[in-house]
Motif scaffolding. Sequence first.
Motif, PDB file in Angstrom:
ATOM      1  N   ALA A 186       0.836  -1.201   0.000  1.00 53.89           N
ATOM      2  CA  ALA A 186       0.000   0.000   0.000  1.00 53.89           C
ATOM      3  C   ALA A 186       0.867   1.246   0.000  1.00 53.89           C
ATOM      4  CB  ALA A 186      -0.912  -0.005   1.221  1.00 53.89           C
ATOM      5  N   ARG A 187       0.258   2.364  -0.374  1.00 56.55           N
ATOM      6  CA  ARG A 187       0.936   3.657  -0.314  1.00 56.55           C
ATOM      7  C   ARG A 187       0.275   4.513   0.755  1.00 56.55           C
ATOM      8  NH1 ARG A 187       1.685   3.782  -6.726  1.00 56.55           N
ATOM      9  NH2 ARG A 187       3.681   2.713  -6.777  1.00 56.55           N
ATOM     10  N   LEU A 188       1.081   4.937   1.708  1.00 58.83           N
ATOM     11  CA  LEU A 188       0.610   5.695   2.863  1.00 58.83           C
ATOM     12  C   LEU A 188       0.730   7.185   2.594  1.00 58.83           C
ATOM     13  CD1 LEU A 188      -0.195   5.751   5.948  1.00 58.83           C
ATOM     14  CD2 LEU A 188       2.278   5.796   6.419  1.00 58.83           C
ATOM     15  N   GLY A 189      -0.393   7.887   2.635  1.00 60.14           N
ATOM     16  CA  GLY A 189      -0.361   9.331   2.413  1.00 60.14           C
ATOM     17  C   GLY A 189       0.436  10.048   3.490  1.00 60.14           C
ATOM     18  N   THR A 190       1.371  10.919   3.076  1.00 57.55           N
ATOM     19  CA  THR A 190       2.214  11.642   4.033  1.00 57.55           C
ATOM     20  C   THR A 190       2.199  13.149   3.817  1.00 57.55           C
ATOM     21  OG1 THR A 190       4.184  11.390   2.622  1.00 57.55           O
ATOM     22  CG2 THR A 190       3.776   9.671   4.267  1.00 57.55           C
ATOM     23  N   ARG A 191       1.380  13.626   2.895  1.00 53.83           N
ATOM     24  CA  ARG A 191       1.338  15.059   2.597  1.00 53.83           C
ATOM     25  C   ARG A 191       0.291  15.753   3.463  1.00 53.83           C
ATOM     26  NH1 ARG A 191      -0.168  16.262  -3.394  1.00 53.83           N
ATOM     27  NH2 ARG A 191      -2.149  15.386  -2.658  1.00 53.83           N
ATOM     28  N   SER A 192       0.656  16.878   4.057  1.00 55.70           N
ATOM     29  CA  SER A 192      -0.329  17.686   4.775  1.00 55.70           C
ATOM     30  C   SER A 192      -1.350  18.194   3.769  1.00 55.70           C
ATOM     31  CB  SER A 192       0.338  18.874   5.466  1.00 55.70           C
ATOM     32  OG  SER A 192       1.268  18.447   6.434  1.00 55.70           O
ATOM     33  N   PRO A 193      -2.641  18.029   4.037  1.00 59.64           N
ATOM     34  CA  PRO A 193      -3.652  18.519   3.087  1.00 59.64           C
ATOM     35  C   PRO A 193      -3.416  19.981   2.735  1.00 59.64           C
ATOM     36  CG  PRO A 193      -4.680  17.179   4.773  1.00 59.64           C
ATOM     37  CD  PRO A 193      -3.249  17.360   5.196  1.00 59.64           C
ATOM     38  N   GLY A 194      -3.283  20.256   1.443  1.00 57.40           N
ATOM     39  CA  GLY A 194      -3.019  21.607   0.984  1.00 57.40           C
ATOM     40  C   GLY A 194      -1.577  22.030   1.122  1.00 57.40           C
ATOM     41  N   GLY A 195      -0.722  21.129   1.586  1.00 55.89           N
ATOM     42  CA  GLY A 195       0.672  21.465   1.834  1.00 55.89           C
ATOM     43  C   GLY A 195       1.581  21.154   0.666  1.00 55.89           C
ATOM     44  N   VAL A 196       2.883  21.196   0.943  1.00 52.15           N
ATOM     45  CA  VAL A 196       3.909  20.990  -0.067  1.00 52.15           C
ATOM     46  C   VAL A 196       4.048  19.502  -0.369  1.00 52.15           C
ATOM     47  CG1 VAL A 196       6.370  21.281  -0.591  1.00 52.15           C
ATOM     48  CG2 VAL A 196       5.137  23.036   0.708  1.00 52.15           C
ATOM     49  N   THR A 197       4.302  19.175  -1.640  1.00 46.62           N
ATOM     50  CA  THR A 197       4.588  17.800  -2.040  1.00 46.62           C
ATOM     51  C   THR A 197       6.098  17.622  -2.097  1.00 46.62           C
ATOM     52  OG1 THR A 197       2.555  17.642  -3.347  1.00 46.62           O
ATOM     53  CG2 THR A 197       4.288  16.052  -3.825  1.00 46.62           C
ATOM     54  N   TYR A 198       6.641  16.860  -1.155  1.00 42.32           N
ATOM     55  CA  TYR A 198       8.075  16.577  -1.129  1.00 42.32           C
ATOM     56  C   TYR A 198       8.343  15.266  -1.860  1.00 42.32           C
ATOM     57  CZ  TYR A 198       8.225  20.034   2.653  1.00 42.32           C
ATOM     58  OH  TYR A 198       8.113  21.171   3.408  1.00 42.32           O
ATOM     59  N   ASP A 199       9.228  15.303  -2.851  1.00 38.58           N
ATOM     60  CA  ASP A 199       9.500  14.084  -3.594  1.00 38.58           C
ATOM     61  C   ASP A 199      10.463  13.189  -2.823  1.00 38.58           C
ATOM     62  OD1 ASP A 199       9.317  12.255  -5.597  1.00 38.58           O
ATOM     63  OD2 ASP A 199      10.518  13.377  -7.053  1.00 38.58           O
ATOM     64  N   ILE A 200      10.301  11.861  -2.989  1.00 34.23           N
ATOM     65  CA  ILE A 200      11.204  10.934  -2.334  1.00 34.23           C
ATOM     66  C   ILE A 200      12.555  10.920  -3.042  1.00 34.23           C
ATOM     67  CG2 ILE A 200       9.356   9.482  -1.434  1.00 34.23           C
ATOM     68  CD1 ILE A 200       9.886   7.519  -3.709  1.00 34.23           C
ATOM     69  N   HIS A 201      13.567  10.425  -2.342  1.00 31.16           N
ATOM     70  CA  HIS A 201      14.946  10.373  -2.819  1.00 31.16           C
ATOM     71  C   HIS A 201      15.494  11.770  -3.087  1.00 31.16           C
ATOM     72  CE1 HIS A 201      15.524   5.874  -3.780  1.00 31.16           C
ATOM     73  NE2 HIS A 201      14.450   5.993  -3.022  1.00 31.16           N
ATOM     74  N   GLN A 202      15.033  12.718  -2.304  1.00 29.49           N
ATOM     75  CA  GLN A 202      15.542  14.079  -2.332  1.00 29.49           C
ATOM     76  C   GLN A 202      15.909  14.486  -0.911  1.00 29.49           C
ATOM     77  OE1 GLN A 202      15.927  15.848  -5.255  1.00 29.49           O
ATOM     78  NE2 GLN A 202      15.175  14.013  -6.298  1.00 29.49           N
ATOM     79  N   GLY A 203      16.942  15.310  -0.777  1.00 29.07           N
ATOM     80  CA  GLY A 203      17.390  15.723   0.549  1.00 29.07           C
ATOM     81  C   GLY A 203      16.393  16.567   1.306  1.00 29.07           C
ATOM     82  N   THR A 204      15.380  17.074   0.611  1.00 26.91           N
ATOM     83  CA  THR A 204      14.350  17.900   1.254  1.00 26.91           C
ATOM     84  C   THR A 204      13.146  17.084   1.714  1.00 26.91           C
ATOM     85  OG1 THR A 204      13.413  18.336  -0.943  1.00 26.91           O
ATOM     86  CG2 THR A 204      14.977  19.961  -0.062  1.00 26.91           C
ATOM     87  N   PHE A 205      13.143  15.778   1.468  1.00 21.78           N
ATOM     88  CA  PHE A 205      11.954  14.970   1.763  1.00 21.78           C
ATOM     89  C   PHE A 205      11.614  14.981   3.248  1.00 21.78           C
ATOM     90  CE2 PHE A 205       9.986  10.919   3.017  1.00 21.78           C
ATOM     91  CZ  PHE A 205       8.821  11.006   2.271  1.00 21.78           C
ATOM     92  N   ASP A 206      10.322  15.161   3.534  1.00 19.57           N
ATOM     93  CA  ASP A 206       9.819  15.083   4.898  1.00 19.57           C
ATOM     94  C   ASP A 206       8.348  14.697   4.831  1.00 19.57           C
ATOM     95  OD1 ASP A 206       9.922  15.106   7.637  1.00 19.57           O
ATOM     96  OD2 ASP A 206      10.366  17.237   7.838  1.00 19.57           O
ATOM     97  N   VAL A 207       7.772  14.406   5.993  1.00 22.82           N
ATOM     98  CA  VAL A 207       6.388  13.940   6.037  1.00 22.82           C
ATOM     99  C   VAL A 207       5.605  14.703   7.088  1.00 22.82           C
ATOM    100  CG1 VAL A 207       7.131  11.614   5.382  1.00 22.82           C
ATOM    101  CG2 VAL A 207       6.774  12.150   7.798  1.00 22.82           C
ATOM    102  N   ASP A 208       4.285  14.705   6.935  1.00 24.19           N
ATOM    103  CA  ASP A 208       3.382  15.099   7.998  1.00 24.19           C
ATOM    104  C   ASP A 208       3.314  13.912   8.955  1.00 24.19           C
ATOM    105  OD1 ASP A 208       1.071  15.407   9.625  1.00 24.19           O
ATOM    106  OD2 ASP A 208       0.107  16.668   8.114  1.00 24.19           O
ATOM    107  N   GLU A 209       3.776  14.096  10.186  1.00 29.02           N
ATOM    108  CA  GLU A 209       3.910  12.968  11.102  1.00 29.02           C
ATOM    109  C   GLU A 209       2.578  12.419  11.598  1.00 29.02           C
ATOM    110  OE1 GLU A 209       8.318  13.711  12.981  1.00 29.02           O
ATOM    111  OE2 GLU A 209       6.696  15.037  13.609  1.00 29.02           O
ATOM    112  N   GLY A 210       1.476  13.067  11.225  1.00 28.74           N
ATOM    113  CA  GLY A 210       0.163  12.483  11.476  1.00 28.74           C
ATOM    114  C   GLY A 210      -0.024  11.180  10.728  1.00 28.74           C
ATOM    115  N   ALA A 211       0.818  10.965   9.701  1.00 26.56           N
ATOM    116  CA  ALA A 211       0.745   9.720   8.921  1.00 26.56           C
ATOM    117  C   ALA A 211       1.114   8.511   9.763  1.00 26.56           C
ATOM    118  CB  ALA A 211       1.677   9.814   7.710  1.00 26.56           C
ATOM    119  N   ILE A 212       1.892   8.697  10.819  1.00 28.28           N
ATOM    120  CA  ILE A 212       2.323   7.557  11.633  1.00 28.28           C
ATOM    121  C   ILE A 212       1.127   6.881  12.284  1.00 28.28           C
ATOM    122  CG2 ILE A 212       3.637   6.872  13.677  1.00 28.28           C
ATOM    123  CD1 ILE A 212       5.636   9.123  12.921  1.00 28.28           C
ATOM    124  N   GLY A 213       0.278   7.669  12.944  1.00 28.24           N
ATOM    125  CA  GLY A 213      -0.911   7.103  13.575  1.00 28.24           C
ATOM    126  C   GLY A 213      -1.850   6.471  12.569  1.00 28.24           C
TER     127      GLY A 213
END
Length: 407
Positions: free
Chosen positions: A352-379
């Motif tokens: 499965a693919r787990l959504g990690t983007r804050s709604p309305g927020g920035v889309t950070y691409d994977i395999h980039q040094g700027t990648f980060d997640v909305d930590e609400g995805a953990i729960g």
Amino acid sequence: MRGRELRGELDAFLAENEQNLVAFRRDLHMHPELAFAEYRTTQRIAERLIAAGLTPSVLPRGTGLVCDVGSGDGPTVALRADIDALPLQDEKDVSYRSTVTGVCHACGHDVHTTVLLGTSLFLAQQAAAGLLPGRVRLIFQPAEELPGGALEVMAHGGISGVDRIFGLHCDPRVDVGQIGLKSGPITSACDKLVVRVSGPGGHTARPHLTADLVFALAKVLTELPAALSRRVDPRSSLSLVWGKVEAGSAANAIPDDGVAEGTVRCLDENAWHAAPDLIKALLESVAGAYGIEATMDYTRGVPPVVNDEVSVEMLAASAERALGASAVVPTQQSLGGEDFAWYLESIPGAFARLGTRSPGGVTYDIHQGTFDVDEGAIGMGVRMMAATALTALWEAGRVVDPLTTLA
């Protein structure tokens, strides 16, 4: 356990543990480790599992571990997370920025690990209360990025006796609270191809007296991908893309050797198996037309991840019930590689693919040094994976699904 009770227990568990899980993820993010060097990461996971009364078994290399929750009676379902980081510099300005120069969790494996840890702790509570109708195999896998970690797990019995397996991956194009699902191929096979060409060399004033190696190499670069597109069913998405080319050192000299390197990606397993022989035949045909010698090194990577339809249905039902009716969204096939595919060649399962983007927020691409997640995805990930494990166990055991009453 009734479904509404499960949701209530997940709410209570996360109310007590979610902040600790976020802190655990940040600790991993600050101390990333590369493939087969995840010693600290493995130790930190093991410590938390042992504290919960579980008995993890570290893999022979000392990185990665496997741990069972519940009794050996009844079905066994596996949940997998990858634990390694990437050789990239962390470019984020955050308090939990990587402390290791040139290494960072730029693909979300710290999130995958934390989600599985949280799921493990919740399932351990369920097992202690006698509410786990079978066994859950926890796989904290090393070296997905190499790849090779999945084969290491399998070589040491990691999926022995497992009936079904599930995994997930962060998706920065999907909002937190949503899960991207797809039956059939969801990621691609990914192999490496190195082509070496050689000829007598000569002067650029007299290409007709020698083999024009650079021109011939250019034909290899263009004609191989073009020929593949006509020799293979386009629905297989067999793709050859070059990433590196070297030949010559002077403008007026035809070199006597050259090299090209690229990747071969494919969504169809049959086409993937046939690719090396087909590419070799096409290469020899092109090289022969221009009087050069050509050899190739074809390195197998990973097969495509092909999701089992029944397993996807289990994920979808669990996600909708645990996260809400609008949680499941369709996802596209990716030509990226993922060694979860090796498990699915032996047992059914789904990725499965787990959504990690804050709604309305920035889309950070994977395999980039700027990648980060909305930590609400953990729960959200813990809710989905826990519900999926229970759903799969109950359905495999042919008893009433405990989630059927979840709204």
